[in-house]
Structures are given as structure tokens and as C-alpha cells.
Scaffold this motif. Structure first.
Motif, short mmCIF file in Angstrom:
data_model
loop_
_atom_site.label_atom_id
_atom_site.label_comp_id
_atom_site.label_asym_id
_atom_site.label_seq_id
_atom_site.Cartn_x
_atom_site.Cartn_y
_atom_site.Cartn_z
N PHE A 193 0.84 -1.18 0.00
CA PHE A 193 0.00 0.00 0.00
C PHE A 193 0.89 1.24 0.00
CE2 PHE A 193 -2.24 -3.44 2.04
CZ PHE A 193 -3.52 -3.37 1.53
N ARG A 194 0.38 2.33 -0.56
CA ARG A 194 1.08 3.62 -0.54
C ARG A 194 0.27 4.56 0.35
NH1 ARG A 194 5.71 2.43 -3.87
NH2 ARG A 194 4.98 1.20 -5.64
N LEU A 195 0.93 5.23 1.27
CA LEU A 195 0.22 6.12 2.19
C LEU A 195 0.45 7.58 1.83
CD1 LEU A 195 -1.23 5.68 5.25
CD2 LEU A 195 0.58 7.32 5.70
N LEU A 196 -0.64 8.34 1.79
CA LEU A 196 -0.57 9.78 1.54
C LEU A 196 -1.17 10.49 2.74
CD1 LEU A 196 -1.43 11.63 -1.76
CD2 LEU A 196 -2.24 12.49 0.44
N ALA A 197 -0.37 11.31 3.39
CA ALA A 197 -0.83 12.08 4.55
C ALA A 197 -1.41 13.40 4.05
CB ALA A 197 0.32 12.33 5.52
N ASN A 198 -2.68 13.62 4.29
CA ASN A 198 -3.34 14.84 3.80
C ASN A 198 -3.59 15.82 4.95
OD1 ASN A 198 -4.36 16.39 1.70
ND2 ASN A 198 -6.44 15.60 1.91
N MET A 199 -3.68 17.09 4.59
CA MET A 199 -3.94 18.16 5.56
C MET A 199 -2.90 18.15 6.69
SD MET A 199 -8.09 17.79 5.91
CE MET A 199 -9.09 17.14 4.57
N SER A 200 -1.66 17.91 6.33
CA SER A 200 -0.61 17.85 7.35
C SER A 200 -0.07 19.25 7.67
CB SER A 200 0.54 16.95 6.88
OG SER A 200 1.11 17.47 5.69
N LYS A 201 0.48 19.39 8.86
CA LYS A 201 1.03 20.67 9.29
C LYS A 201 2.36 20.96 8.61
CE LYS A 201 -1.15 20.18 13.83
NZ LYS A 201 -0.92 19.97 15.28
N SER A 202 3.08 19.89 8.28
CA SER A 202 4.38 20.02 7.64
C SER A 202 4.75 18.67 7.04
CB SER A 202 5.45 20.45 8.65
OG SER A 202 5.61 19.44 9.63
N GLU A 203 5.83 18.65 6.27
CA GLU A 203 6.31 17.40 5.72
C GLU A 203 6.72 16.44 6.85
OE1 GLU A 203 7.57 14.26 3.46
OE2 GLU A 203 6.41 16.00 2.81
N ALA A 204 7.35 16.99 7.89
CA ALA A 204 7.76 16.16 9.04
C ALA A 204 6.54 15.59 9.75
CB ALA A 204 8.60 17.00 10.01
N HIS A 235 -3.94 27.86 2.74
CA HIS A 235 -5.07 28.73 2.40
C HIS A 235 -5.41 28.65 0.91
CE1 HIS A 235 -5.40 30.47 6.35
NE2 HIS A 235 -4.10 30.76 6.38
N ASP A 236 -4.39 28.48 0.08
CA ASP A 236 -4.62 28.39 -1.36
C ASP A 236 -5.46 27.16 -1.71
OD1 ASP A 236 -3.22 30.72 -2.10
OD2 ASP A 236 -1.31 29.65 -1.93
N LEU A 237 -5.20 26.07 -1.01
CA LEU A 237 -5.96 24.85 -1.25
C LEU A 237 -7.42 25.05 -0.86
CD1 LEU A 237 -6.10 21.88 -2.03
CD2 LEU A 237 -5.34 21.28 0.26
N ASP A 239 -9.05 27.91 -0.73
CA ASP A 239 -9.67 28.82 -1.70
C ASP A 239 -9.99 28.11 -3.01
OD1 ASP A 239 -9.41 30.80 0.17
OD2 ASP A 239 -7.63 31.73 -0.74
N ALA A 240 -9.09 27.21 -3.43
CA ALA A 240 -9.28 26.48 -4.68
C ALA A 240 -10.52 25.59 -4.60
CB ALA A 240 -8.04 25.64 -5.00
N VAL A 241 -10.70 24.93 -3.46
CA VAL A 241 -11.87 24.06 -3.28
C VAL A 241 -13.15 24.88 -3.35
CG1 VAL A 241 -13.08 22.60 -1.62
CG2 VAL A 241 -10.62 22.31 -1.96
N GLN A 242 -13.14 26.04 -2.72
CA GLN A 242 -14.33 26.90 -2.73
C GLN A 242 -14.65 27.41 -4.13
OE1 GLN A 242 -13.32 29.84 0.22
NE2 GLN A 242 -14.10 28.61 1.92
N LYS A 251 -3.46 27.82 -8.05
CA LYS A 251 -2.24 28.41 -7.49
C LYS A 251 -1.10 27.40 -7.63
CE LYS A 251 -3.49 32.52 -6.00
NZ LYS A 251 -3.73 32.79 -4.58
N PRO A 252 -0.53 27.26 -8.83
CA PRO A 252 0.52 26.26 -9.05
C PRO A 252 1.78 26.48 -8.21
CG PRO A 252 0.28 27.72 -10.96
CD PRO A 252 -0.87 28.01 -10.06
N GLY A 253 1.92 27.69 -7.68
CA GLY A 253 3.09 27.96 -6.85
C GLY A 253 2.88 27.71 -5.37
N SER A 254 1.67 27.28 -5.00
CA SER A 254 1.36 27.04 -3.58
C SER A 254 2.07 25.80 -3.07
CB SER A 254 -0.15 26.89 -3.41
OG SER A 254 -0.61 25.73 -4.10
N GLU A 255 2.16 25.71 -1.76
CA GLU A 255 2.83 24.56 -1.15
C GLU A 255 2.10 23.25 -1.45
OE1 GLU A 255 5.83 24.58 0.36
OE2 GLU A 255 5.82 26.65 -0.37
N SER A 256 0.78 23.31 -1.45
CA SER A 256 0.02 22.08 -1.72
C SER A 256 0.20 21.64 -3.18
CB SER A 256 -1.47 22.29 -1.41
OG SER A 256 -1.97 23.45 -2.05
N ALA A 257 0.21 22.60 -4.12
CA ALA A 257 0.42 22.26 -5.53
C ALA A 257 1.80 21.65 -5.74
CB ALA A 257 0.22 23.50 -6.40
N LYS A 258 2.80 22.22 -5.05
CA LYS A 258 4.15 21.67 -5.15
C LYS A 258 4.19 20.23 -4.62
CE LYS A 258 6.49 26.15 -4.53
NZ LYS A 258 7.30 26.96 -3.57
#
Length: 292
Positions: A193-204, A235-237, A239-242, A251-258
Motif C-alpha cells: 500500500f502507498r500512504l498519503l498524509a493529507n492536511m498535514s502541518k508540515s512534511e515532518a 489557504h490556497d488549497l 480557496d481552490a476548493v471553494q 495556485k501552481p506555486g502554492s505549497e500544496s500544488a508543489k
């Protein structure tokens, strides 16, 4: 009842015919699942699909939540036809596919159609068998499954080449993700299985969540749990959902897009399906057989 039997027979004949056709290049089939709803699974599916498309892949996203479909809603698409029309023999799969943003093609599900949430095994197989039409026309198939451990979720995960489990750092999400992995490994012998952590505070923070779940899985289950990455809830994520626009385009330059782009590049390094049949045909055949 007769209509259901006829649809099942047509699906069976279509599958048998398609599986005898010459195979094209292998298709990467990825099932995106979660133990519970509300973890952003569909948002992940959409943005991963667009990121893979931007890397030159022909990507098809299937909304496989038969009861509460929301890919089209999330993208602000107005669809006239969906999988229920394929099941009823009124449309082909090609005819219900719609063009989404960022080069993404989408198969809408049938939101709110009660029958679609209660498909028989033969009907569920009939829909998937229609994928034989797409042989040679895509590189990646992403299946956005329903939340939980419904029969359709199990079927899609069993047949896919890769299973990405989306989890957030809350007790219910972690517990339900573990339950999903447990069922798929114990009852259906899935081992990776591959795990993806969503809505995380940071990569760590995301990696710590992965390590927490991985330790439990290694202790009690005979599975391999690999870390795909984490997506920050910026915040960009939100706003994008809304605005009903994928953050990778909004916002391709946002942290979530990266983060989505980095994970798409990682997916590109995963082993390609091997064998003369190509994985899409194996996906169809495997799901068809598992429905009996």
C-alpha cells in the motif's frame, strides 16, 4: 431483472472479446482509497491526476463513489450522462467521458442514484468491463473509490496495480485506514500500500503520521506500507476548493500544488506494469473474475 441479466451478458461478451484483442502499452491503474470520508480523497485524486497529466501522461479519472459522487461537483462540471447510462446500455463508456481541467478526462459517477450505490456483483463487473473500450487510449487510470470498505472499494483495490490510502492525523481516520488495510491484506492478500498524509502541518508531520501507521501495520499485518508524501492544508488549497478549481491550476506555486507535483514525479518512478497484456486488461479481467 431481465434487463440486469441482459446487461450482465453483454458485459461478459464485451469483456471476453476485448481480452482477446492485441494489447497496447501498459496502463498504470491507481486506486485512491480511505478508511473514512472527509479526508480529502477526491481532491487528492483530482490534483494527482492533473499533475500526472502535466508530466505528459494521458490520465483518466473514474469517480467510483457510486452513491455520493462528487468529482464533477468539485470541478464545477455539468454532466449529462454518467455510469448509470453505461450500465443501462444507453451509452458507451466513451460517450460519458467528459473533458476536465488540466488535460484530465473524467468518468462521472451517478450521485444520488440509489441503484448505483447498491450494484450487484455482476452489475459492478459490467461497468468495469466497459473499460475494455479504452485500450490504447490512456497511460494512467485513477479510480477515486468510495469511503469505507464497501464491496466496490474492495473490488477496485484488488484489481488495481497500486492502492493509495489517504489519511489525516485524527484518530478516526487512522483507525479506519488501518481497518481498510487489514481487510484487504487479511481477506484478499494485498501486500503493498502507498500512504498519503493529507492536511498535514508540515512534511515532518506527514512523515510522522506515516511512521505511526507503518509501525502498527508491521506489528500486526504482513504488508508493506510505503510513504508517497504529504499535502499541507494551506489557504490556497481551501480557496481552490471553494472556487471549484484544482489547486494545481488555481495556485501552481502554492505549497500544496508543489506537494502534488512532487508525488506525481514519485509515481512516475514506480514500476511499470509488465507483461504482454498490459495492466488495463488485467484490471478488467481481474475485477470481472473477482465478482463471481
Amino acid at each position: 431483472m431481465l434487463n440486469d441479466q441482459a446487461a450482465g451478458l453483454r458485459a461478459m461478451q464485451s469483456t471476453n472479446s476485448a481480452l482477446k484483442q492485441p494489447a497496447s502499452q501498459p496502463v498504470r491503474v491507481i486506486a485512491v482509497a480511505s478508511g473514512k470520508g472527509g479526508v480529502g480523497k477526491t481532491n487528492v485524486s483530482v490534483n494527482l491526476g492533473i499533475s500526472l497529466s502535466k508530466l505528459g501522461n494521458r490520465v483518466l479519472l473514474m469517480d467510483a463513489d457510486m452513491g455520493l459522487a462528487n468529482v464533477d461537483i468539485m470541478l464545477g462540471l455539468h454532466t449529462s450522462y454518467n455510469l448509470s447510462h453505461v450500465l443501462d446500455g444507453l451509452k458507451t463508456l466513451q460517450e460519458v467521458i467528459v473533458e476536465g481541467p488540466g488535460g484530465l478526462k473524467i468518468i462521472p459517477a451517478a450521485s444520488g442514484v440509489r441503484r448505483m450505490a447498491q450494484l450487484t456483483a455482476m452489475e459492478n463487473a459490467g461497468i468495469i468491463n466497459a473499460f475494455s473500450e479504452l485500450n490504447g487510449e490512456l497511460d494512467v487510470l485513477i479510480v477515486d473509490t468510495a469511503a469505507g470498505i464497501a464491496d466496490s472499494v474492495v473490488s477496485f483495490c484488488r484489481a488495481a496495480q497500486e492502492v493509495v490510502v489517504v489519511v489525516t492525523d485524527e484518530p478516526a481516520s487512522i483507525t479506519d485506514a488501518y481497518a481498510l488495510i487489514k481487510v484487504l491484506s487479511r481477506d484478499y492478500q494485498l501486500t503493498r500500500f502507498r500512504l498519503l498524509a493529507n492536511m498535514s502541518k508540515s512534511e515532518a508531520h506527514g512523515r510522522a503520521l506515516y511512521e505511526k501507521l507503518a509501525r502498527v501495520c508491521e506489528q500486526f499485518l504482513d504488508v508493506s506500507l510505503d510513504y508517497l508524501g504529504s499535502v499541507p492544508f494551506d489557504h490556497d488549497l481551501r480557496d481552490a476548493v471553494q472556487k471549484q478549481i484544482p489547486v494545481t491550476l488555481f495556485k501552481p506555486g502554492s505549497e500544496s500544488a508543489k506537494a502534488f507535483r512532487a508525488m506525481a514525479q514519485k509515481i512516475e518512478t514506480w514500476p511499470r506494469p509488465k507483461g504482454v497484456t498490459g495492466y488495463l486488461q488485467f484490471f478488467v479481467e481481474n475485477l470481472f473474475q473477482s465478482s463471481h
